[in-house]
Design a protein around this motif. Sequence first.
Motif, PDB file in Angstrom:
ATOM      1  N   LEU A  97       4.582  -5.902   7.669  1.00 13.28           N
ATOM      2  CA  LEU A  97       5.658  -6.651   7.073  1.00 13.28           C
ATOM      3  C   LEU A  97       7.025  -5.463   6.903  1.00 13.28           C
ATOM      4  N   VAL A  98       6.365  -4.281   6.463  1.00 10.48           N
ATOM      5  CA  VAL A  98       7.392  -3.182   6.112  1.00 10.48           C
ATOM      6  C   VAL A  98       6.416  -1.838   6.325  1.00 10.48           C
ATOM      7  N   ALA A  99       7.102  -0.695   6.965  1.00 10.71           N
ATOM      8  CA  ALA A  99       6.465   0.373   7.179  1.00 10.71           C
ATOM      9  C   ALA A  99       7.508   1.700   6.838  1.00 10.71           C
ATOM     10  N   HIS A 100       7.371   2.268   5.856  1.00  9.22           N
ATOM     11  CA  HIS A 100       8.073   3.388   5.957  1.00  9.22           C
ATOM     12  C   HIS A 100       7.589   4.699   5.842  1.00  9.22           C
ATOM     13  N   TYR A 101       7.796   5.686   6.781  1.00  9.59           N
ATOM     14  CA  TYR A 101       6.988   6.961   6.750  1.00  9.59           C
ATOM     15  C   TYR A 101       7.908   8.036   6.375  1.00  9.59           C
ATOM     16  N   LEU A 102       6.912   8.992   5.938  1.00  3.84           N
ATOM     17  CA  LEU A 102       7.677  10.309   5.183  1.00  3.84           C
ATOM     18  C   LEU A 102       8.218  11.291   6.206  1.00  3.84           C
ATOM     19  N   PRO A 103       9.656  11.480   6.129  1.00  2.48           N
ATOM     20  CA  PRO A 103      10.267  12.686   7.090  1.00  2.48           C
ATOM     21  C   PRO A 103       9.521  13.582   7.197  1.00  2.48           C
ATOM     22  N   ALA A 104       9.483  14.169   8.542  1.00  7.29           N
ATOM     23  CA  ALA A 104       8.775  15.159   8.928  1.00  7.29           C
ATOM     24  C   ALA A 104       9.186  16.529   8.100  1.00  7.29           C
ATOM     25  N   THR A 105      10.706  16.749   7.754  1.00  8.68           N
ATOM     26  CA  THR A 105      11.112  17.805   7.326  1.00  8.68           C
ATOM     27  C   THR A 105      10.447  17.677   5.787  1.00  8.68           C
ATOM     28  N   MET A 113      11.409   8.003   0.780  1.00  3.62           N
ATOM     29  CA  MET A 113      12.181   7.232  -0.352  1.00  3.62           C
ATOM     30  C   MET A 113      11.926   5.963  -0.853  1.00  3.62           C
ATOM     31  N   ARG A 114      11.837   5.110   0.332  1.00  2.00           N
ATOM     32  CA  ARG A 114      11.748   3.808   0.226  1.00  2.00           C
ATOM     33  C   ARG A 114      10.320   3.264   0.026  1.00  2.00           C
ATOM     34  N   ALA A 115       9.280   4.403  -0.063  1.00  3.91           N
ATOM     35  CA  ALA A 115       7.966   4.089  -0.455  1.00  3.91           C
ATOM     36  C   ALA A 115       7.944   4.234  -1.950  1.00  3.91           C
ATOM     37  N   ASN A 116       8.349   3.215  -2.580  1.00  3.46           N
ATOM     38  CA  ASN A 116       8.197   3.235  -4.150  1.00  3.46           C
ATOM     39  C   ASN A 116       7.757   1.703  -4.395  1.00  3.46           C
ATOM     40  N   LYS A 117       7.355   1.585  -5.662  1.00  2.00           N
ATOM     41  CA  LYS A 117       6.897   0.129  -6.173  1.00  2.00           C
ATOM     42  C   LYS A 117       8.173  -0.421  -6.651  1.00  2.00           C
ATOM     43  N   GLY A 118       9.158  -0.006  -6.800  1.00  2.00           N
ATOM     44  CA  GLY A 118      10.151  -0.822  -7.054  1.00  2.00           C
ATOM     45  C   GLY A 118      10.755  -1.578  -6.087  1.00  2.00           C
ATOM     46  N   ASP A 119      11.201  -0.514  -5.051  1.00  2.00           N
ATOM     47  CA  ASP A 119      11.649  -1.380  -3.833  1.00  2.00           C
ATOM     48  C   ASP A 119      10.468  -2.384  -3.268  1.00  2.00           C
ATOM     49  N   ALA A 120       9.143  -2.252  -3.418  1.00  2.00           N
ATOM     50  CA  ALA A 120       8.212  -3.131  -2.914  1.00  2.00           C
ATOM     51  C   ALA A 120       8.124  -4.327  -3.636  1.00  2.00           C
ATOM     52  N   ALA A 148       1.099  -1.189  -0.151  1.00  2.00           N
ATOM     53  CA  ALA A 148      -0.001   0.126  -0.161  1.00  2.00           C
ATOM     54  C   ALA A 148       0.927   1.287   0.051  1.00  2.00           C
ATOM     55  N   PHE A 149       0.172   2.488  -0.240  1.00  2.00           N
ATOM     56  CA  PHE A 149       0.834   3.609  -0.223  1.00  2.00           C
ATOM     57  C   PHE A 149       2.373   3.653  -0.958  1.00  2.00           C
ATOM     58  N   ASN A 150       2.079   2.912  -2.205  1.00  2.00           N
ATOM     59  CA  ASN A 150       3.174   2.990  -3.341  1.00  2.00           C
ATOM     60  C   ASN A 150       4.438   2.258  -2.903  1.00  2.00           C
ATOM     61  N   GLY A 151       4.132   1.068  -1.736  1.00  2.00           N
ATOM     62  CA  GLY A 151       5.125   0.387  -1.309  1.00  2.00           C
ATOM     63  C   GLY A 151       5.516   0.874   0.237  1.00  2.00           C
ATOM     64  N   GLY A 152       5.039   1.824   0.593  1.00  2.00           N
ATOM     65  CA  GLY A 152       5.494   2.697   1.865  1.00  2.00           C
ATOM     66  C   GLY A 152       5.137   1.624   3.001  1.00  2.00           C
ATOM     67  N   THR A 153       3.744   0.827   2.735  1.00  2.00           N
ATOM     68  CA  THR A 153       3.549  -0.180   3.766  1.00  2.00           C
ATOM     69  C   THR A 153       3.386  -1.447   3.201  1.00  2.00           C
ATOM     70  N   ILE A 154       3.784  -2.657   3.576  1.00  2.00           N
ATOM     71  CA  ILE A 154       3.662  -3.855   3.022  1.00  2.00           C
ATOM     72  C   ILE A 154       3.028  -4.638   4.057  1.00  2.00           C
ATOM     73  N   VAL A 155       1.737  -5.014   3.841  1.00  2.00           N
ATOM     74  CA  VAL A 155       1.069  -5.749   4.801  1.00  2.00           C
ATOM     75  C   VAL A 155       0.813  -7.005   4.715  1.00  2.00           C
ATOM     76  N   ASN A 156       0.910  -8.008   5.840  1.00  3.63           N
ATOM     77  CA  ASN A 156       0.841  -9.623   5.664  1.00  3.63           C
ATOM     78  C   ASN A 156      -0.597  -9.755   5.529  1.00  3.63           C
ATOM     79  N   PRO A 157      -0.936 -11.016   5.036  1.00  2.00           N
ATOM     80  CA  PRO A 157      -2.588 -11.159   4.999  1.00  2.00           C
ATOM     81  C   PRO A 157      -3.328 -11.181   6.129  1.00  2.00           C
TER      82      PRO A 157
END
Length: 273
Positions: A85-93, A195-202, A71-80
């Motif tokens: 499984l993975v969560a990447h949050y947008l830096p506050a800056t 940055m890690r929230a992209n479908k390529g990394d997902a 989900a979120f372009n790969g920022g969150t990967i959710v198990n069934p």
Amino acid sequence: MSEVAQHPIRFLLSDMDGTLLLPDHSLSQRTIDAVRALREAGVLFSLATGRPPKAMLQAIEALGVDLPTAAFNGGTIVNPDGSLLVAHYLPATAALIALALFADQPDIEVWVFSGGDWLVKDPSGPMVPREQYGLGYPPVSVDSFEPFLARIDKIVAASSNAELLVELEARLLPLVEGQAQVSRSQPVYLDVTAMRANKGDALATLAGFLGVPLQQTAAMGDGGNDPAMFHRAGLSIAMGQAEEEVRRQADVVTGANTEDGAALAIERYILPR
């Protein structure tokens, strides 16, 4: 194509809106049948989308997806089972830079996704009904986005003025370079994610989790957030209605989503292997 055609496809990662889904956000029976045939043939299948996790549930059930989804372009990967499984949050800056840029635009609605909620300052915005229909749940009205800065999954600038979003994308990219991904998931939506929230990394994360080499993966999509996975997959498939910039980065182009292009691609390019 000649090089990638040497490898059988063992895993397909597909976008949802504009790819698997029709314009009314439904799934055609042909698409459901094609995914079922794919899975029966032993090809793994999952979803990667700009949507939040809970806005994927109906499609997951209809398609019988039993693998982690992105989900979120790969920022969150959710198990069934719903665990992360993975969560990447947008830096506050980066979030503050994007919010400041968007706040100065009268034709832009700004949405923030955080902690499973869709946050808005103006729930009566003209783009809200479209998004609510697509997600299947309403937004939460807030006075400020600042209390959520520590855990932002995605910021969206929404506007019917697609040209303005193209301009804002070009302006924002250098301001958050190295801090955030900026891409138009649809012509009317400009997404800002980690940055890690992209479908390529997902794709790479899911392929590694499943034990599938990247050259034996396929990726299918239509939006500006999809070439990230096109560049990593062994076979990349663009939808027929995608913008030229997206289509030219894919190995093959299938029909439009209104023409069952996703099912056609599965039948033509993946199942025969």
